[in-house]
Enzyme design. Sequence first.
Site, PDB file in Angstrom:
ATOM      1  CB  ILE A  70      48.030  36.940  34.773  1.00 53.04           C
ATOM      2  CG1 ILE A  70      46.575  36.663  35.176  1.00 53.04           C
ATOM      3  CG2 ILE A  70      48.854  35.674  34.832  1.00 53.04           C
ATOM      4  CD1 ILE A  70      45.838  35.769  34.232  1.00 53.04           C
ATOM      5  CG  HIS A  71      53.192  38.230  38.275  1.00 52.11           C
ATOM      6  ND1 HIS A  71      53.815  39.445  38.375  1.00 52.11           N
ATOM      7  CD2 HIS A  71      52.580  38.037  39.462  1.00 52.11           C
ATOM      8  CE1 HIS A  71      53.589  39.964  39.555  1.00 52.11           C
ATOM      9  NE2 HIS A  71      52.833  39.135  40.238  1.00 52.11           N
ATOM     10  N   PRO A  72      53.458  37.594  33.695  1.00 52.60           N
ATOM     11  CG  PRO A  72      54.752  38.975  32.339  1.00 52.60           C
ATOM     12  CD  PRO A  72      53.862  38.975  33.541  1.00 52.60           C
ATOM     13  CB  ALA A  98      50.629  41.707  38.064  1.00 51.77           C
ATOM     14  CG  ASP A  99      55.157  41.842  35.784  1.00 59.09           C
ATOM     15  OD1 ASP A  99      55.273  40.966  36.657  1.00 59.09           O
ATOM     16  OD2 ASP A  99      54.827  41.605  34.616  1.00 59.09           O
TER      17      ASP A  99
END
Length: 170
Positions: free
Chosen positions: A37-39, A47-48
């Site tokens: 999940i992107h923060p 993911a980043d």
Amino acid sequence: SKTERLQSLDVYRGLTVLGMILADQTYDIEGACWWLIHPKWNGLTCADLVFPAFLFIMGMAIPLAVSKTRPIKTKNIVRVFALFGIGLLLNIIEDFDFPNRTFYLILVRILGILQRLALCYGINLFIHWITDYGTNITRRRIAGFTMVGFVVLYVTLMLSWSDESIGCTR
């Protein structure tokens, strides 16, 4: 004659595509793995790392695709515009309100992911061409200073920019 491919780059590309699919398909699933999940703003997860991985792959592939014996061709330039156009078209389709048949140009994200990849690909092609395909030492130094200048400009812009709507302040 079939050109030889760099298998390690193909494997890395495949793993990056897998990471992209996992990150894109799990972003709205309750209880998904935290590392997919992107923060919201500050933080870094797997993911980043997908976009920088694609940039690395692109940067590694250009010297394999073009050289003094295989100069930049029209297809390379067409690829830049095709990537940009496809990304723009996808963003236009995403912002089109199909039930009401309305479209607001102001909502279109001009610099989406594919457009940024296209710009980076075009800049990389240009730098590769201007340095005489990596053989001219003086031009390589100029290109190096140019790239450092771009990084300094980018960092300066990012440090001076804030967006309170997402909780990001300086």
